[in-house]
Scaffold this motif. Structure first.
Motif, PDB file in Angstrom:
ATOM      1  N   GLU A 208       1.332   0.667   6.019  1.00  0.00           N
ATOM      2  CA  GLU A 208       0.930  -0.184   4.896  1.00  0.00           C
ATOM      3  C   GLU A 208      -0.410   0.245   4.307  1.00  0.00           C
ATOM      4  O   GLU A 208      -0.594   0.225   3.086  1.00  0.00           O
ATOM      5  N   GLN A 209      -1.353   0.639   5.164  1.00  0.00           N
ATOM      6  CA  GLN A 209      -2.652   1.080   4.664  1.00  0.00           C
ATOM      7  C   GLN A 209      -2.517   2.322   3.788  1.00  0.00           C
ATOM      8  O   GLN A 209      -3.160   2.429   2.749  1.00  0.00           O
ATOM      9  N   VAL A 210      -1.682   3.256   4.214  1.00  0.00           N
ATOM     10  CA  VAL A 210      -1.473   4.460   3.401  1.00  0.00           C
ATOM     11  C   VAL A 210      -0.856   4.078   2.057  1.00  0.00           C
ATOM     12  O   VAL A 210      -1.259   4.585   1.014  1.00  0.00           O
ATOM     13  N   LEU A 211       0.100   3.151   2.070  1.00  0.00           N
ATOM     14  CA  LEU A 211       0.765   2.752   0.826  1.00  0.00           C
ATOM     15  C   LEU A 211      -0.175   2.034  -0.135  1.00  0.00           C
ATOM     16  O   LEU A 211      -0.119   2.253  -1.337  1.00  0.00           O
ATOM     17  N   PHE A 212      -1.036   1.170   0.381  1.00  0.00           N
ATOM     18  CA  PHE A 212      -1.856   0.317  -0.478  1.00  0.00           C
ATOM     19  C   PHE A 212      -3.250   0.849  -0.774  1.00  0.00           C
ATOM     20  O   PHE A 212      -3.983   0.247  -1.543  1.00  0.00           O
TER      21      PHE A 212
END
Length: 139
Positions: free
Chosen positions: A41-45
């Motif tokens: 999620e961190q990579v996506l956001f």
């Protein structure tokens, strides 16, 4: 008599993200699966340039918010997500599939990955992110 520490027999634990306290008032800890899902999620956001010490970190999909919703945007999003996950999490996960579909006025991104630490080779996980009027994340 065993000389192994009881702490070492427990599964690996990681500091929860976002940082929070548990019921005892200590730093909350999570297991490997929750930790890796949080990293995905961190990579996506995260957008490139948001982190001072890692300016290239992130997928950059936020830059596509005002782009026209069509098949080209879906393919661009898929390529950005796949590339970012492989670049930043290649030592933790094997990205098996990234699907991006345009639904009404929203994009749905489905990431299927397998943790490299998994005890069973078919232990797949899925993260679904929907962008648009009904934005959200589901495991």
């Amino acid at each position: 008599m065993s000389t192994a520490s009881p702490r070492r027999s427990n599964p690996p634990r990681h500091v929860a993200f976002p940082l929070r306290l548990d019921a005892r008032g200590r730093t909350a800890l999570v297991d490997d699966s929750v930790y890796v899902a949080g990293l995905v999620e961190q990579v996506l956001f995260t957008g490139p340039g948001e982190r001072v010490n890692r300016p290239g970190f992130g997928s950059g999909v936020a830059r596509l918010v005002f782009a026209p919703l069509d098949d080209a945007l879906a393919e661009t999003t898929r390529a950005l997500v796949q590339g970012a996950l492989q670049q930043w999490l290649a030592d933790l996960v094997r990205v098996e599939d990234v699907q991006v579909t345009a639904v009404d006025s929203a994009l749905e991104v489905v990431v299927v990955y397998a943790p490299l630490y998994a005890s069973h080779p078919d232990q797949r996980r899925t993260v679904t992110v929907t962008g648009g009027p009904t934005a959200g994340v589901s495991p």
